[in-house]
Design a protein around this motif. Structure first.
Motif, mmCIF file in Angstrom:
data_model
loop_
_atom_site.group_PDB
_atom_site.id
_atom_site.type_symbol
_atom_site.label_atom_id
_atom_site.label_comp_id
_atom_site.label_asym_id
_atom_site.label_seq_id
_atom_site.Cartn_x
_atom_site.Cartn_y
_atom_site.Cartn_z
ATOM 1 N N SER A 59 0.823 -1.206 0.000
ATOM 2 C CA SER A 59 0.000 0.000 0.000
ATOM 3 C C SER A 59 0.859 1.259 0.000
ATOM 4 N N THR A 60 1.994 1.209 0.677
ATOM 5 C CA THR A 60 2.897 2.364 0.697
ATOM 6 C C THR A 60 3.406 2.667 -0.701
ATOM 7 N N LEU A 62 1.752 2.176 -3.536
ATOM 8 C CA LEU A 62 0.686 2.867 -4.242
ATOM 9 C C LEU A 62 0.564 4.308 -3.770
ATOM 10 N N ARG A 63 0.673 4.529 -2.480
ATOM 11 C CA ARG A 63 0.544 5.891 -1.949
ATOM 12 C C ARG A 63 1.727 6.755 -2.387
ATOM 13 N N SER A 64 2.860 6.118 -2.619
ATOM 14 C CA SER A 64 4.003 6.862 -3.155
ATOM 15 C C SER A 64 3.711 7.339 -4.571
ATOM 16 N N ILE A 66 0.915 8.271 -5.814
ATOM 17 C CA ILE A 66 0.006 9.423 -5.858
ATOM 18 C C ILE A 66 0.559 10.593 -5.045
ATOM 19 N N ALA A 68 1.337 10.669 -1.779
ATOM 20 C CA ALA A 68 0.758 10.777 -0.440
ATOM 21 C C ALA A 68 1.761 10.491 0.674
ATOM 22 N N VAL A 69 2.942 10.007 0.339
ATOM 23 C CA VAL A 69 3.977 9.767 1.349
ATOM 24 C C VAL A 69 5.282 10.398 0.873
ATOM 25 N N TYR A 86 -7.593 6.572 -8.359
ATOM 26 C CA TYR A 86 -7.177 5.826 -7.163
ATOM 27 C C TYR A 86 -8.394 5.307 -6.408
ATOM 28 N N PRO A 88 -9.105 3.593 -2.854
ATOM 29 C CA PRO A 88 -8.449 3.258 -1.585
ATOM 30 C C PRO A 88 -8.890 1.905 -1.047
ATOM 31 N N GLN A 89 -8.157 1.444 -0.046
ATOM 32 C CA GLN A 89 -8.430 0.134 0.539
ATOM 33 C C GLN A 89 -9.770 0.107 1.251
ATOM 34 N N ASP A 160 -6.205 -0.429 -4.256
ATOM 35 C CA ASP A 160 -5.605 -1.022 -3.062
ATOM 36 C C ASP A 160 -6.567 -2.041 -2.459
#
Length: 263
Positions: A59-60, A62-64, A66, A68-69, A86, A88-89, A160
């Motif tokens: 998940s990290t 995927l968030r990278s 977009i 988000a991290v 996107y 989300p989970q 996700d």
């Protein structure tokens, strides 16, 4: 009729310039390394599924993508003008908050009527437009989430664990919808999933994560990779056998679609 991966997907994805190129990516969260030296490319039109045990950085990653991290090291290069959708989970809803499926598509900004209707039609949820989100089943809600992600006709669709909580029939049907979306929009799809048996039949590429990329290749290549077998055991599926009825995928006799990664 038994359906294997070659029947689910229309054929090899032609070579194309990457939409996204990830180079030596590292992410640290709360002083804990989550991703280390991850390098991947994502090409237009391919379905890439990311698997791995909990805490492996799926998940990290995927968030990278977009933004988000925060990235500790490395680089993510995106095609200029890249449009990303996107899913989300999870979606936490206040059951007392009035929110229809159609109104949800207007968040955070109003969607054009034509685009909203097209997204609902594409995901088979037009008949749910006036229903309250809180009253929808898990499968219906996931399709509405997908409709929202498709509003901008994305070049890259990120999901996700989109089938979390769905039964076998719902899972197979959702994967068929993703394949249809990929074919119609020509977008790349990157999914995080725990459904190993379906993943191996419904992906062009599989990436196995363990804080880093353990192996990456076609389902057949990954299914035979020692790193995949070492992580998931000798009983891990190398190629699922599914049964097709109409437009949906169903478990073939003796082939349940319930194998998931251990928590």
């Amino acid at each position: 009729m038994s359906l294997r991966a070659a029947d689910i997907l229309p054929g090899p994805v032609p070579a194309a310039a990457p939409l996204v190129r990830i180079s030596n990516l590292s992410v640290v969260l709360d002083r804990t390394p989550v991703l280390q030296d991850v390098s991947l490319t994502i090409a237009r039109g391919e379905i890439v599924t990311i698997v791995g045990r909990n805490g492996s950085g799926k998940s990290t990653l995927l968030r990278s993508l977009i933004g988000a991290v925060r990235i500790a090291a490395g680089d993510i290069q995106r095609d200029p003008g890249l449009r990303i959708g996107y899913v989300p989970q999870t979606l936490t809803l206040d059951p007392t908050l009035p929110m229809t499926a159609r109104r949800f598509l207007d968040l955070p900004r109003r969607a054009a009527r034509g685009k909203a209707e097209e997204a609902l039609d594409r995901t088979g949820t037009a008949h749910l437009a006036r229903r309250q989100l809180a009253d929808l089943s898990g499968g219906q809600r996931q399709r509405v989430l997908l409709a929202r992600a498709l509003l901008g006709r994305p070049d890259l669709l990120l999901l996700d664990e989109p089938t979390q909580g769905l039964d076998a029939e719902g899972t197979a049907s959702f994967y068929r919808l993703i394949e249809t979306t990929r074919r119609d929009l020509g977008c790349a799809v990157v999914m995080v999933s725990h459904d190993l048996d379906v993943v191996m039949a419904a992906s062009d590429r599989v990436v196995v994560m363990g804080g880093r990329v353990l192996c990456d290749g076609t389902p057949a290549e990954v299914g035979a990779d020692p790193a995949y077998r070492a992580l998931f055991g000798a009983a891990a599926p190398g190629m699922a056998v599914l049964h097709r009825s109409g437009d949906d995928l169903h478990p073939a006799a003796g082939q349940p679609l319930g194998l998931r990664l251990a928590e």
